[in-house]
Design a protein around this motif. Structure first.
Motif, short mmCIF file in Angstrom:
data_model
loop_
_atom_site.label_atom_id
_atom_site.label_comp_id
_atom_site.label_asym_id
_atom_site.label_seq_id
_atom_site.Cartn_x
_atom_site.Cartn_y
_atom_site.Cartn_z
N GLN A 54 1.03 -1.16 -0.01
CA GLN A 54 -0.11 0.02 0.04
C GLN A 54 0.80 1.20 -0.02
OE1 GLN A 54 -3.72 0.50 0.33
NE2 GLN A 54 -3.64 -1.48 -0.78
N TRP A 55 2.09 1.16 0.50
CA TRP A 55 2.87 2.42 0.53
C TRP A 55 3.62 2.63 -0.64
CZ3 TRP A 55 3.91 6.48 3.95
CH2 TRP A 55 4.92 7.02 3.56
N ASN A 56 4.15 1.59 -1.48
CA ASN A 56 4.83 1.62 -2.47
C ASN A 56 3.94 1.91 -3.79
OD1 ASN A 56 7.19 1.20 -1.31
ND2 ASN A 56 6.90 -1.02 -1.09
N ASN A 57 2.76 1.39 -3.61
CA ASN A 57 1.79 1.58 -4.69
C ASN A 57 1.06 2.76 -4.92
OD1 ASN A 57 0.12 0.58 -7.14
ND2 ASN A 57 -1.83 1.06 -5.70
N GLN A 58 1.46 3.58 -6.20
CA GLN A 58 0.79 5.19 -6.17
C GLN A 58 -0.18 4.99 -7.26
OE1 GLN A 58 3.01 8.19 -6.56
NE2 GLN A 58 4.46 7.86 -4.79
N ILE A 59 -1.41 6.06 -6.85
CA ILE A 59 -2.69 6.00 -7.62
C ILE A 59 -3.03 7.40 -7.95
CG2 ILE A 59 -3.71 3.83 -6.61
CD1 ILE A 59 -5.25 5.80 -4.84
N GLU A 60 -3.54 7.61 -8.80
CA GLU A 60 -3.92 8.94 -9.22
C GLU A 60 -5.62 9.38 -9.13
OE1 GLU A 60 -2.76 11.44 -13.03
OE2 GLU A 60 -4.71 10.53 -13.67
N LEU A 61 -5.71 10.26 -8.30
CA LEU A 61 -6.89 10.72 -7.85
C LEU A 61 -7.59 11.91 -8.85
CD1 LEU A 61 -6.60 10.99 -4.15
CD2 LEU A 61 -7.62 9.16 -5.46
N VAL A 62 -8.56 11.85 -9.29
CA VAL A 62 -9.05 12.88 -10.38
C VAL A 62 -10.34 13.83 -9.58
CG1 VAL A 62 -10.20 13.58 -12.53
CG2 VAL A 62 -8.42 11.47 -12.43
N LEU A 63 -9.97 14.76 -9.41
CA LEU A 63 -10.75 15.70 -8.24
C LEU A 63 -11.67 16.57 -9.17
CD1 LEU A 63 -8.64 16.10 -5.15
CD2 LEU A 63 -10.23 14.33 -5.81
N VAL A 64 -12.96 16.83 -9.08
CA VAL A 64 -13.55 17.82 -9.79
C VAL A 64 -14.56 18.59 -8.81
CG1 VAL A 64 -13.73 16.42 -11.97
CG2 VAL A 64 -15.43 16.15 -9.97
N ALA A 65 -14.80 19.78 -9.31
CA ALA A 65 -15.82 20.53 -8.35
C ALA A 65 -16.94 20.01 -8.13
CB ALA A 65 -16.03 22.02 -9.07
N HIS A 66 -17.54 19.83 -6.93
CA HIS A 66 -18.64 19.12 -6.55
C HIS A 66 -19.96 19.72 -7.27
CE1 HIS A 66 -21.90 17.23 -4.08
NE2 HIS A 66 -21.07 16.72 -3.55
N PRO A 67 -20.79 18.72 -7.94
CA PRO A 67 -21.66 18.99 -8.73
C PRO A 67 -22.78 20.01 -8.20
CG PRO A 67 -21.57 16.82 -9.00
CD PRO A 67 -20.55 17.30 -7.74
N SER A 68 -22.99 20.08 -6.81
CA SER A 68 -23.95 21.05 -6.10
C SER A 68 -23.42 22.44 -6.14
CB SER A 68 -24.12 20.71 -4.78
OG SER A 68 -22.94 20.78 -3.83
N ILE A 69 -22.14 22.64 -6.40
CA ILE A 69 -21.51 23.99 -6.45
C ILE A 69 -22.21 24.96 -7.77
CG2 ILE A 69 -19.41 25.55 -6.38
CD1 ILE A 69 -19.62 24.11 -4.13
#
Length: 291
Positions: free
Chosen positions: A204-219
């Motif tokens: 879990q420490w060595n594995n890297q993932i990419e998070l794709v963040l967007v503005a919340h739809p309620s904004i």
């Protein structure tokens, strides 16, 4: 001791503070470390170690085989090293962690911190990491209370809320996170760590993932959020270790529910690629995420 320090110039006090810091947080220091850090000569570094030994003769002992000075069990720090400054400095990859008295700005303020790690606990954990040693420790868990454990720490991490240590837990035979302020004692064990307990086997420490963040739809006006986070084409892509992903999502209150159904709960961000959390530990911390 304070009177003797007052007679020294700033440069020498800084070098002695480096010796003190290295002994406390790494467990050993050599003249070559001093020469490399401060670009001094061999004779000058020898004088600095003599000056330090005059101040605190019981703090260190020279091991002739390695030519390193090692921390003794009678060690008492000559200088005060602020653990928050040390940890922040080391985590950002600059300096040597020595805490210098910095005058706070009257125009720029950081958030108020309610949790402060104990410098002796942090020092013991850092020595164990640096020396690759297991430790016996007292630890108080919210779920199981106080117990004595044997763990093998390999990293200290700020999860945005507090400092924790990433370590192999021999009791549960897995890598886990331990909050630094919950240790009651830390004792090094004169043992070698097993191969499977080392950092390179912490998946879990060595594995890297990419998070794709967007503005919340309620904004109503998502451009404001896009500007806050310098989004590109409405997205912020963040690469993070799997072991730290859930902490980041919790810290920034990222809506991880299916369909992004959180409303009025302070969520300004949403996770666009929910599938990336499959197999990530501690997903119960990710707001709204359901396995």
């Amino acid at each position: 001791m304070e009177n003797e320090l007052d007679t020294m110039n700033h440069g020498q006090k800084e070098r002695l503070a480096f010796i003190d810091f290295s002994l406390q947080y790494f467990g050993h220091v050599a003249r070559t470390d001093l020469i490399q850090r401060f670009k001094t000569g061999l004779a000058a570094s020898t004088r600095d170690f003599s000056a330090y030994k005059a101040l605190a003769p019981k703090n260190l002992i020279l091991v002739h085989q390695t030519k390193n000075y090692h921390r003794t069990n009678d060690f008492k720090p000559v200088f005060k090293h602020d653990p928050e400054v040390i940890l922040t400095s080391l985590s950002r990859g600059f300096g040597n962690g020595i805490s210098n008295g910095v005058q706070p700005s009257e125009q720029c303020f950081d958030a108020v911190r309610l949790i402060h790690p104990d410098q002796n606990i942090i020092a013991a954990l850092m020595r164990a990491i640096h020396m690759k040693q297991p430790i016996e420790c007292g630890y108080v868990s919210i779920s199981s209370g106080e117990s004595t454990r044997v763990i093998v720490p390999h990293a200290i991490v700020n999860n945005g809320h507090r400092w924790h240590v990433r370590a192999y837990d021999r009791k549960h035979q897995s890598f886990r996170d331990f909050v630094c302020t919950r240790f009651t004692f830390v004792n090094p064990l004169a043992q070698d760590i097993n191969t499977l307990e080392s950092r390179k086997f912490d998946g879990q420490w060595n594995n890297q993932i990419e998070l794709v963040l967007v503005a919340h739809p309620s904004i109503q006006f998502p451009k404001a959020i896009e500007l806050d986070y310098a989004m590109v084409e409405g997205k912020l892509r963040v690469k993070v270790r799997s072991a730290l992903a859930a902490y980041l999502l919790r810290q920034w209150q990222v809506d991880c529910s299916q369909g992004h159904k959180f409303r009025g709960q302070g969520c300004q961000l949403a996770l666009a690629n929910l599938d990336v959390l499959t197999g990530v530990e501690n997903t119960q911390l990710a707001p709204g995420y359901k396995v």
